[in-house]
Enzyme design. Structure first.
Site, PDB file in Angstrom:
ATOM      1  N   LYS A 129      45.660  33.368  25.348  1.00 21.55           N
ATOM      2  CA  LYS A 129      44.127  33.503  25.199  1.00 21.55           C
ATOM      3  C   LYS A 129      43.948  35.047  24.812  1.00 21.55           C
ATOM      4  CE  LYS A 129      40.200  34.233  28.091  1.00 21.55           C
ATOM      5  NZ  LYS A 129      39.292  34.132  29.187  1.00 21.55           N
ATOM      6  N   ASN A 185      36.709  30.621  36.310  1.00 18.07           N
ATOM      7  CA  ASN A 185      37.432  31.565  37.298  1.00 18.07           C
ATOM      8  C   ASN A 185      36.526  32.036  38.423  1.00 18.07           C
ATOM      9  OD1 ASN A 185      38.966  33.653  38.467  1.00 18.07           O
ATOM     10  ND2 ASN A 185      39.659  34.381  36.659  1.00 18.07           N
TER      11      ASN A 185
END
Lengths: 272, 68, 272, 272, 272, 68, 68, 68
Positions: free
Chosen positions: A104, A213
């Site tokens: 990422k 998250n």
């Protein structure tokens, strides 16, 4: 950007691998990494992000990897990188460390809103895709940046819904909608999703996946919240495939419009 | 003769040229749980015992942590 | 309104019976009543509404009841009623017909927006509660009407999210929030929910359940959409119980704020 | 981004010139250019955009410039440009044609959503600022692009509220808010504002000005709509300077909280 | 609810009197009543609410009426009333005190959200209208309550946008829209409007007027904020009359769609 | 002898080398309301009479129109 | 002989039966800026001097204040 | 002698006084799938055979249908 088709085969394809789950998990800010196995189970997630940091010799911290189940696909991020070169360097280290070639890209030079730098992200994507990485860049939802990421060889585009960790929801809906319509890569909404309904809405719009998250790590009960996000992402995906009805400004009776006991009734309303 | 190093951006030194694997052990680090970049090159786990630290070497000793 | 507690025992209590599912289904406008068993299964719903209508001697139509699984709780509605007296009459017929004593009060005199009449609904609730019905009134989200419904003996309050059948979503959030905060009865959002994310959001706010009809019946694939709503309602409920984190106007890094390779870094951001 | 201070001296500064009006006008899609003087008067606008196009030898069209009052500041745009070089070429022609050195950079390569290309826009800004142009770039509301525009010498940043001509409103609020907070140049919201309330809201947030075209040109009465936008922009600006109060989740009585006739009343509410 | 027509004669008619201004002012919570004349001037308001309270013998307070300019129409409210009878009593006292026969009905029994009681409000309206009062009832935006107010002889309906004093904005838009569509009396949005853009939006939707108190009284500079609201209400009204264009999901070029220098161009976009 | 030109992207021709100002007049264009780019250089109004069209010249004749 | 009153919901008394206008003056109130309800009937300003307070009278003395 | 009825709001008639259960059968209705209101009183299924239709009786024959 995905089509519809049989749910049996409705899988998220990233870099040649198929995933049943469309919820990706971040692991930051958990009060204990030991929660990860339970969070993975409750959410059903199959892809998990981790970050790379210098050892702090003063404080003993564990290796997060030992808490991540074997069959989970790791996706290291390049957090900490302020430009393309640093992102490339981190990506290479992560791969060398045996984490596989999913990466990422996250290039951030702004400390208050943590907004990503599209230009540097495109550069890093270009370099890493050529080196065989499966590159998932985190960006602002800008169509022209997304088009350059396609050209640069990205495996998906990950637009933000709101600033990182803000829990504010799908505030950039208008722009993400355009990416979904125009970009022929998986669109994974990343950052800002604060509640399951936000993720559900993103999926209903046709996003291919969501990465969450803070909303999970910051909940009073992260394991339960992870389960809620897992279900909401699935619900949104199924709704997208099921083809929602249209909105209307006036009411449309859900019970029959003949009256109950009124002769010649043209209809006294009824609900749903 | 002491060997001067830059470890994670800070000056450090060891009293003699030792192996990378020994350096990690001195710091109490399990080679399985860290990633070592040695003068900008990543050192595979199996090579940690082959690399001997010398003056002005730059080490980055990294670990995976939670991140989003 | 609801408390939290162990999920094991997180049940919706209506009229002395416990329900695991917090999604109630309407059965209007389905292209075939034969879909009902599949919709019940995919959604997990345990309470289902039906309406009562005069037989049309010209057209042969089946009895919907034969499509509704045995263990499902029926909740006839009083659709077609234009005032309290008509609602009471319909309720009594429905009970006499063997449908049990659960009744959804729906009194509507407005044909364009199908907005319920709070005053007549309170009157009907009062009469029927005294006769031993378990009364679930469908109303506009008005606090004072809801308080009168409490006094009248209602078993729950069912405020609308938007006009019936409009699929417009939780447009009355501001007022429903107040009912959830102030009314000590289950709050079931009824009407207007057009997508699973709408139902999920209602549950996250603390609503006790949602009733959905048009959004399912009008989907291209009603069975799949029912499944999506079932998951979304559960997700919203779990999120409510899991205690969501707070929103913030600026970003909050989800990866650690020590820089990756920057000495003295106060943090280059990173995402989630 | 602007401070507060006396309204007397609350002027918009662009390229060393002061403007009392904070509404900029686009002139596209009007059914007659002869409306321009009236629109200018009703709106109070002092800056007006025009485009440059090849003569169409088949159809006789007038020169729009003859309809634009003398004291109005022209701002040609570079519409039609697909990259930085084309934008630069158009800017130079416009200046050579005697339109002054204000230029709106618009580089668009996407035909469906007309989303601007930030990268090419930064390049064009850099070149033109060096040549002495007063450069106002039209961009997506991306913080890092805006920072590069500052470095490139832009005189203002013009983020879009929604796609051009869509009338959808301030859909990118979340991102524009960040630009207002972080960028030390005038922020002029351009594109997508469909109603005066949208422009008013942008100004209340602290935007320095708004540019409106389609919402005026597409109104049934463009002159009246221009007047409405003029007032709304002013209202939003004044509200920003007047320091709005805070929001609250519960009510706060606006009539005194002592009851009217109740002894020891702790307050029966009252409105506002 | 109002039609369109010439702006010259676009007046708000309440109880047989014509008003040019469509902004009504509340006077609660001002830090000094001496600000009223300036607020009236800056806002252009012609109707002003006041409340009636018992004298407090311990503290010397002035009579607010001496601060209200002669030509202003007073509208006492019945704040403090918890039921219809108290509201009627207050209305009669206010009229006897020489304040004229305009009365704002406000019946509130809920101390946290200050939500009005529609049932009691209808009762009070009925009684007072028969006694010759011009009755403006403050209510929740409920269609059936509004219809009863029409029957009861109300001169206008004043639905709330959000709880009193909350500054949260036009949160009940969905329901107010229905009142505007269905009720043949002036609709005056009262309570909750926190910023000029909120009032502007209400007017654009077709509301006939707005009543604002807390948002002005709570601003750092109430006089400037009153001016901002005055302009915003006018802007919204003018926009409503000017007939706004339609929204579109994709872009619509505002500069001509022939390319600038591209042969056979079908259009490179351009902005507005 | 005819002179071949590219005018606004399309082939055009005039029967002999004429001045730019004459060309505009032939097309019925008021020099005050157009902008002329001649082989990528902008020609000031006062120079339109000084420029003589020759084989393969490229002309862009432009005008200001409404735009946002 | 003292006269007992209820004024604005509280017990009060005056030493002898006085006029309403005198009562207001004693309390320092300008008749122009208050509204007086006397045993549930509103007393017009011009009648304040005609009304004489007697045992158990109920007075509400009110004023207009800011309200929304 | 014909018996006049109002069935579901409309005039109807039968040629002679018959039982409710017979009336339903004539109309092809299964007693298990309808609800019958007879002069505003609901008739239990088991009593359909006991009720004999007479002049001016009002019948409502109802069924459950989909509703929200």
């Amino acid at each position: 950007m995905s089509g519809g088709g049989e749910q049996m085969t409705d899988e998220l394809k990233i870099g040649g691998r198929d995933f049943q789950s469309r919820l990706l998990l971040g692991t930051g800010k958990l009060f204990s990494d030991a929660l990860i196995p339970e969070i993975v189970t409750s959410s059903g997630a199959q892809i998990i992000t981790v970050a790379l940091r210098r050892i702090d010799f003063e404080s003993e911290t564990e290796n997060i990897l030992r808490h991540i189940p074997r069959d989970i696909q790791l996706m290291p991020n390049t957090s900490g990188a302020r430009n393309a070169d640093e992102a490339v360097r981190i990506a290479r280290i992560a791969r060398a460390a045996g984490c596989g070639n999913l990466i990422k890209i996250e290039v951030i030079a702004d400390n208050k809103y943590l907004m990503p730098d599209g230009y540097e992200t495109v550069r890093a994507t270009e370099i890493l895709a050529k080196e065989g990485f499966i590159v998932l860049p985190y960006v602002s939802p800008d169509l022209m940046v997304a088009k350059r990421l396609v050209d640069a060889g990205a495996a998906a585009v990950m637009p933000l819904g709101a600033p990182i960790g803000s829990n504010r929801g799908l505030k950039t809906k208008e722009l993400i909608r355009i990416l979904i319509d125009e970009i022929d890569l998986p669109i994974i909404v990343d950052a800002g999703l604060g509640k399951p309904s936000h993720a559900c809405e993103a999926m209903e719009m046709g996003a291919d996946a969501c990465l969450v998250n803070t909303a999970i790590a910051g909940a009073r009960d992260p394991v339960a919240m992870a389960g809620a996000f897992g279900k909401a992402v699935q619900a949104g995906r199924e709704a997208y495939l099921a083809g929602p009805g249209t909105e209307s400004l006036v009411a449309a009776a859900s019970s029959p419009l003949t009256g109950f006991l009124h002769e010649n009734s043209t209809g006294a309303g009824r609900s749903g | 003769m002491p060997v001067h190093l830059i470890v994670n951006g800070k000056a450090a030194q060891v009293t003699e040229p030792i192996r990378l694997s020994e350096f990690l052990a001195m710091r109490g680090l399990d080679p399985d749980s860290v990633v070592v970049e040695y003068n900008l090159a990543i050192i595979p786990k199996e090579d940690l015992g082959k690399t001997i630290l010398k003056e002005n070497d730059r080490l980055e000793i990294l670990r995976f942590v939670g991140g989003g």
